[in-house]
Motif scaffolding. Structure first.
Motif, PDB file in Angstrom:
ATOM      1  N   SER A 250     -26.419  74.177  39.228  1.00 43.73           N
ATOM      2  CA  SER A 250     -27.031  74.909  40.140  1.00 43.73           C
ATOM      3  C   SER A 250     -27.499  76.038  39.068  1.00 43.73           C
ATOM      4  CB  SER A 250     -26.071  75.195  41.224  1.00 43.73           C
ATOM      5  OG  SER A 250     -26.022  76.785  41.689  1.00 43.73           O
ATOM      6  N   ALA A 251     -28.687  77.036  39.384  1.00 48.45           N
ATOM      7  CA  ALA A 251     -28.684  78.099  38.378  1.00 48.45           C
ATOM      8  C   ALA A 251     -27.756  79.314  39.070  1.00 48.45           C
ATOM      9  CB  ALA A 251     -30.541  77.968  38.891  1.00 48.45           C
ATOM     10  N   SER A 252     -27.550  79.510  40.465  1.00 44.43           N
ATOM     11  CA  SER A 252     -27.346  80.289  41.248  1.00 44.43           C
ATOM     12  C   SER A 252     -26.398  81.172  40.103  1.00 44.43           C
ATOM     13  CB  SER A 252     -26.883  80.462  42.130  1.00 44.43           C
ATOM     14  OG  SER A 252     -25.380  79.647  42.109  1.00 44.43           O
ATOM     15  N   THR A 253     -25.437  80.663  39.280  1.00 46.64           N
ATOM     16  CA  THR A 253     -24.220  82.073  38.841  1.00 46.64           C
ATOM     17  C   THR A 253     -25.532  82.608  37.301  1.00 46.64           C
ATOM     18  OG1 THR A 253     -23.622  79.936  36.816  1.00 46.64           O
ATOM     19  CG2 THR A 253     -22.779  80.290  38.854  1.00 46.64           C
ATOM     20  N   SER A 254     -26.699  81.856  37.061  1.00 46.83           N
ATOM     21  CA  SER A 254     -27.399  82.699  35.643  1.00 46.83           C
ATOM     22  C   SER A 254     -27.945  83.287  36.689  1.00 46.83           C
ATOM     23  CB  SER A 254     -28.293  81.539  34.906  1.00 46.83           C
ATOM     24  OG  SER A 254     -28.206  80.676  36.021  1.00 46.83           O
ATOM     25  N   SER A 255     -28.275  83.477  37.634  1.00 47.08           N
ATOM     26  CA  SER A 255     -29.584  84.800  38.007  1.00 47.08           C
ATOM     27  C   SER A 255     -29.129  86.084  37.956  1.00 47.08           C
ATOM     28  CB  SER A 255     -29.110  84.531  39.541  1.00 47.08           C
ATOM     29  OG  SER A 255     -30.624  84.748  40.316  1.00 47.08           O
ATOM     30  N   LEU A 256     -30.298  86.221  37.049  1.00 46.82           N
ATOM     31  CA  LEU A 256     -29.947  87.554  36.565  1.00 46.82           C
ATOM     32  C   LEU A 256     -30.331  88.993  37.550  1.00 46.82           C
ATOM     33  CD1 LEU A 256     -32.424  87.711  33.471  1.00 46.82           C
ATOM     34  CD2 LEU A 256     -29.940  87.929  33.568  1.00 46.82           C
ATOM     35  N   GLU A 333     -40.820  88.575  63.615  1.00 48.12           N
ATOM     36  CA  GLU A 333     -39.287  87.499  63.570  1.00 48.12           C
ATOM     37  C   GLU A 333     -39.828  85.870  62.846  1.00 48.12           C
ATOM     38  OE1 GLU A 333     -35.941  86.986  64.316  1.00 48.12           O
ATOM     39  OE2 GLU A 333     -35.722  88.989  63.701  1.00 48.12           O
ATOM     40  N   ARG A 334     -41.315  86.386  63.108  1.00 46.21           N
ATOM     41  CA  ARG A 334     -42.558  85.563  62.396  1.00 46.21           C
ATOM     42  C   ARG A 334     -42.018  84.980  60.978  1.00 46.21           C
ATOM     43  NH1 ARG A 334     -46.599  83.861  60.582  1.00 46.21           N
ATOM     44  NH2 ARG A 334     -48.563  86.018  61.466  1.00 46.21           N
ATOM     45  N   GLY A 335     -41.459  86.313  59.871  1.00 50.79           N
ATOM     46  CA  GLY A 335     -41.820  86.005  58.508  1.00 50.79           C
ATOM     47  C   GLY A 335     -40.393  87.015  58.284  1.00 50.79           C
ATOM     48  N   ARG A 336     -40.070  86.789  57.306  1.00 51.26           N
ATOM     49  CA  ARG A 336     -39.256  87.646  56.244  1.00 51.26           C
ATOM     50  C   ARG A 336     -39.057  87.748  54.732  1.00 51.26           C
ATOM     51  NH1 ARG A 336     -36.455  88.521  60.251  1.00 51.26           N
ATOM     52  NH2 ARG A 336     -34.317  88.105  60.940  1.00 51.26           N
ATOM     53  N   ILE A 337     -38.961  88.839  54.034  1.00 49.56           N
ATOM     54  CA  ILE A 337     -39.274  88.811  53.018  1.00 49.56           C
ATOM     55  C   ILE A 337     -38.026  89.520  52.824  1.00 49.56           C
ATOM     56  CG2 ILE A 337     -39.847  91.687  51.700  1.00 49.56           C
ATOM     57  CD1 ILE A 337     -41.946  91.120  53.798  1.00 49.56           C
ATOM     58  N   VAL A 338     -37.581  88.702  50.879  1.00 58.37           N
ATOM     59  CA  VAL A 338     -36.333  89.085  50.641  1.00 58.37           C
ATOM     60  C   VAL A 338     -36.731  90.103  48.557  1.00 58.37           C
ATOM     61  CG1 VAL A 338     -34.756  88.141  52.170  1.00 58.37           C
ATOM     62  CG2 VAL A 338     -36.364  87.062  49.633  1.00 58.37           C
ATOM     63  N   LYS A 339     -35.983  90.497  47.576  1.00 59.52           N
ATOM     64  CA  LYS A 339     -36.360  91.109  46.951  1.00 59.52           C
ATOM     65  C   LYS A 339     -36.532  89.676  45.744  1.00 59.52           C
ATOM     66  CE  LYS A 339     -35.421  95.586  47.334  1.00 59.52           C
ATOM     67  NZ  LYS A 339     -34.605  96.809  47.322  1.00 59.52           N
ATOM     68  N   TRP A 340     -34.946  88.771  46.137  1.00 63.92           N
ATOM     69  CA  TRP A 340     -35.388  87.748  45.331  1.00 63.92           C
ATOM     70  C   TRP A 340     -34.249  86.707  46.223  1.00 63.92           C
ATOM     71  CZ3 TRP A 340     -37.403  86.952  41.128  1.00 63.92           C
ATOM     72  CH2 TRP A 340     -36.428  85.571  40.057  1.00 63.92           C
ATOM     73  N   SER A 341     -34.456  85.328  46.196  1.00 62.42           N
ATOM     74  CA  SER A 341     -33.623  84.653  47.240  1.00 62.42           C
ATOM     75  C   SER A 341     -33.338  84.104  46.352  1.00 62.42           C
ATOM     76  CB  SER A 341     -34.758  83.659  47.607  1.00 62.42           C
ATOM     77  OG  SER A 341     -35.262  82.653  46.888  1.00 62.42           O
ATOM     78  N   PRO A 342     -32.004  82.359  47.445  1.00 62.01           N
ATOM     79  CA  PRO A 342     -31.268  81.466  47.017  1.00 62.01           C
ATOM     80  C   PRO A 342     -32.336  80.618  46.382  1.00 62.01           C
ATOM     81  CG  PRO A 342     -30.821  82.163  48.417  1.00 62.01           C
ATOM     82  CD  PRO A 342     -31.656  83.135  48.422  1.00 62.01           C
ATOM     83  N   GLN A 343     -32.801  80.425  45.872  1.00 55.51           N
ATOM     84  CA  GLN A 343     -35.010  79.574  45.361  1.00 55.51           C
ATOM     85  C   GLN A 343     -33.678  77.926  45.885  1.00 55.51           C
ATOM     86  OE1 GLN A 343     -38.006  80.835  43.903  1.00 55.51           O
ATOM     87  NE2 GLN A 343     -38.594  78.444  43.017  1.00 55.51           N
ATOM     88  N   GLN A 344     -33.260  77.446  45.325  1.00 56.68           N
ATOM     89  CA  GLN A 344     -32.817  76.184  45.398  1.00 56.68           C
ATOM     90  C   GLN A 344     -32.845  75.361  46.549  1.00 56.68           C
ATOM     91  OE1 GLN A 344     -29.967  74.623  42.757  1.00 56.68           O
ATOM     92  NE2 GLN A 344     -31.370  75.989  40.638  1.00 56.68           N
ATOM     93  N   GLU A 345     -31.762  76.672  47.058  1.00 52.27           N
ATOM     94  CA  GLU A 345     -30.644  76.653  48.863  1.00 52.27           C
ATOM     95  C   GLU A 345     -32.232  76.223  49.731  1.00 52.27           C
ATOM     96  OE1 GLU A 345     -26.579  78.059  49.162  1.00 52.27           O
ATOM     97  OE2 GLU A 345     -27.460  78.503  46.886  1.00 52.27           O
ATOM     98  N   VAL A 346     -33.087  77.768  49.136  1.00 49.36           N
ATOM     99  CA  VAL A 346     -34.241  77.337  50.602  1.00 49.36           C
ATOM    100  C   VAL A 346     -34.898  75.965  50.037  1.00 49.36           C
ATOM    101  CG1 VAL A 346     -36.414  78.662  50.915  1.00 49.36           C
ATOM    102  CG2 VAL A 346     -34.273  80.349  50.343  1.00 49.36           C
ATOM    103  N   LEU A 347     -35.369  75.642  49.228  1.00 43.83           N
ATOM    104  CA  LEU A 347     -36.225  74.625  49.602  1.00 43.83           C
ATOM    105  C   LEU A 347     -35.561  73.330  49.553  1.00 43.83           C
ATOM    106  CD1 LEU A 347     -37.678  75.638  45.371  1.00 43.83           C
ATOM    107  CD2 LEU A 347     -38.763  75.045  47.843  1.00 43.83           C
ATOM    108  N   ALA A 348     -33.780  73.845  49.428  1.00 42.59           N
ATOM    109  CA  ALA A 348     -33.560  72.090  49.945  1.00 42.59           C
ATOM    110  C   ALA A 348     -33.044  72.343  51.552  1.00 42.59           C
ATOM    111  CB  ALA A 348     -31.467  72.133  49.606  1.00 42.59           C
ATOM    112  N   HIS A 349     -33.649  73.662  51.769  1.00 42.01           N
ATOM    113  CA  HIS A 349     -32.656  73.893  53.831  1.00 42.01           C
ATOM    114  C   HIS A 349     -34.058  72.995  54.568  1.00 42.01           C
ATOM    115  CE1 HIS A 349     -32.502  75.412  57.102  1.00 42.01           C
ATOM    116  NE2 HIS A 349     -31.318  76.672  56.643  1.00 42.01           N
ATOM    117  N   PRO A 350     -33.435  72.028  55.336  1.00 35.74           N
ATOM    118  CA  PRO A 350     -34.635  71.646  56.641  1.00 35.74           C
ATOM    119  C   PRO A 350     -35.526  71.753  56.947  1.00 35.74           C
ATOM    120  CG  PRO A 350     -32.392  71.129  57.006  1.00 35.74           C
ATOM    121  CD  PRO A 350     -32.428  71.886  55.801  1.00 35.74           C
ATOM    122  N   ALA A 351     -36.252  73.247  56.737  1.00 34.02           N
ATOM    123  CA  ALA A 351     -36.544  74.086  57.592  1.00 34.02           C
ATOM    124  C   ALA A 351     -37.875  74.297  56.862  1.00 34.02           C
ATOM    125  CB  ALA A 351     -36.369  75.746  58.151  1.00 34.02           C
TER     126      ALA A 351
END
Ligand code: UDP
Length: 460
Positions: A250-256, A333-351
């Motif tokens: 995963s790319a998470s350990t190389s996240s800047l 509650e319909r929306g969430r804003i973050v500065k930087w997401s754990p993208q791979q896991e977000v894409l893999a999430h069933p939602a």
């Protein structure tokens, strides 16, 4: 000489030196490649710039050597106020001496332990001459698609014709480009606003890729079958397509940037495939009015959304100041804003139901690997090319052809998230996801290409 390590790994007694370009979309695949090669028994040294240096404590199994760069002379002008080509030229001039000194010292001190080769990012074209001087094979890691490199290879950056300056009013604007008919003129216009500078950069990079001992691509054969077949005509060096790399590590350990993991409790509550995930990567920037159109589009479409907004991404704003009035109250509650997401896991999430992306190559691959259809808003360089492949060749997403306009945004989201057309895109990208898994499995194309690469490096 090869021995068996205590964990059953073949220890090859050979070291590979890797040199990543210091940007998120380049560091992650290079570190992933280093990990892949390490599990095949090679010892790893990473030469890195001071700018955006990786965190060595995440990789105790690698040796890290920092070299002096002069990037700080220009990086304060990022983002937006700097011509990309000028920037890339500077990168290629500012660390030649320190890179050569570091590499020569590593070779001198290697003793019994052979250094097999150096692997550098293709953008560091200067490294070919250094490696040649030191009589060390240089393999290139190209972190884009093959299609992008083939397009760069034929686009007439120096032509006096108005290839790169057409506007909507020109009759050719929507037409295919003769040299690379997958692309339309409107895509080429987005690649660069400085064709002369881009021509200089690409000719340097491509000529040094052709002069290298081989090219490693973060792609897989089944995705770019035709491009892979054409490649040897102009790039007659060994090519290795062993991607997607993030499927190995995963790319998470190389996240800047620190990834905000607090969103999972919210994501877990959303219905299956209902969430629109929005992120434009680590480099793209957006004007205040574009930002407001994105916000209105998300507000009007009525679906849950997760929006990654990098501080500094909106030109002239620190972070969220230019959101439309009462936006946060309205979406609640319909929306969430973050500065930087754990993208791979977000894409893999069933939602997660679709990904509104700038089509950086890593993001595009990550979406394919999770079977998430895309809405494409490319900025520049390879992104317009990736976006055209996503919408017209692979047909796994919708390109926002007219930029950021709230009505167009709403329509595009509906096309992807609902109805027959959306379902067909989802079916096609699910099929590609299955092909990724087959290519990585024993006997698959990426699996075999990786073995070929390991044998090739071992032969040095
Ligand atoms: N990324 C991330 N969190 C975010 C946005 C992006 O972890 O909020 C990661 C993403 O998973 C990808 C990389 O950053 O691996 C971006 O690379 P890409 O090639 O897509 O675009 P670039 O940033 O180089 O334009």
């Amino acid at each position: 000489m090869e021995t068996n390590g205590s964990h059953g790994i073949t220890v090859r007694c050979k070291r590979i030196i890797l040199f990543p370009l210091p940007f998120q979309g380049h560091i992650s695949p290079m570190i992933q490649l280093a990990n892949i090669l390490h599990t095949h028994g090679f010892k790893i040294t990473i030469i890195h710039t001071e700018y955006n240096s990786p965190n060595p404590s995440n990789y105790p199994h690698f040796i890290f050597k920092s070299i002096k760069d002069r990037f700080s002379e220009i990086t304060d002008k990022l983002p937006g106020n700097l011509d990309t080509n000028y920037f890339l030229k500077h990168l290629n001039e500012s660390c030649v001496d320190s890179f050569r000194d570091c590499l020569a010292a590593l070779l001198a001190e290697s003793g019994e332990e052979r250094v097999a080769c150096v692997i550098t990012d293709a953008v560091f074209y200067f490294a070919q001459a250094v490696a040649d001087d030191l009589k060390l094979p240089r393999i290139v890691l190209r972190t884009s698609s093959i299609g992008c490199v083939l397009a760069y290879n034929v686009l007439p950056f120096y032509s006096k014709k108005a290839y790169f300056n057409l506007t909507k009013q020109d009759s050719d604007y929507e037409e295919p480009v003769p040299e690379y008919p997958t692309l339309k003129f409107k895509d080429v216009v987005k690649i660069t606003n400085n064709p002369q500078g881009m021509g200089d950069f690409t000719s340097n990079m491509l000529s040094q890729m052709k002069a290298s001992s081989g090219i490693i691509w973060n792609t897989f054969k089944e995705l770019e079958e035709c491009e892979l077949e054409t490649l040897p005509q102009d790039f007659p060096v060994p090519s290795f397509t062993l991607g997607p790399f993030h499927k190995y590590f995963s790319a998470s350990t190389s996240s800047l940037i620190v990834q905000d993991r607090t969103i999972f409790s919210w994501l877990d509550k959303q219905p299956s495939k209902s969430v629109v995930y929005v992120s434009f990567g680590s480099v793209a920037y957006i004007t205040e009015s574009e930002f407001q159109e994105v916000a209105h589009g998300l507000d009007n479409m009525g679906l849950p959304f997760l929006w990654a907004i990098r501080p500094g991404m909106v030109v002239g704003s620190e972070w969220l100041e230019s959101l439309p009035e009462k936006f946060l109250e309205r979406v609640g509650e319909r929306g969430r804003i973050v500065k930087w997401s754990p993208q791979q896991e977000v894409l893999a999430h069933p939602a997660t139901g679709c990904f509104w992306t700038h089509n950086g190559w890593n993001s595009t691959l990550e979406s394919i690997c999770e079977g998430v259809p895309m809405i494409c808003s490319p900025w520049f360089v390879d992104q317009p090319i990736n976006a055209r492949y996503v919408s017209d060749v692979w047909k796994i997403g919708v390109l926002l052809e007219d930029g950021f306009k709230r009505v167009g945004i709403e329509k595009a989201i509906k096309r992807v998230m609902t109805g027959k057309e959306g379902q067909e895109m989802r079916d096609r990208i699910t099929c590609l996801k299955e092909k990724v898994n087959l290519s990585l499995a024993e006997g698959g194309s990426s699996f075999r290409s990786l073995n070929n690469l390991v044998d090739y490096i071992s032969s040095f």
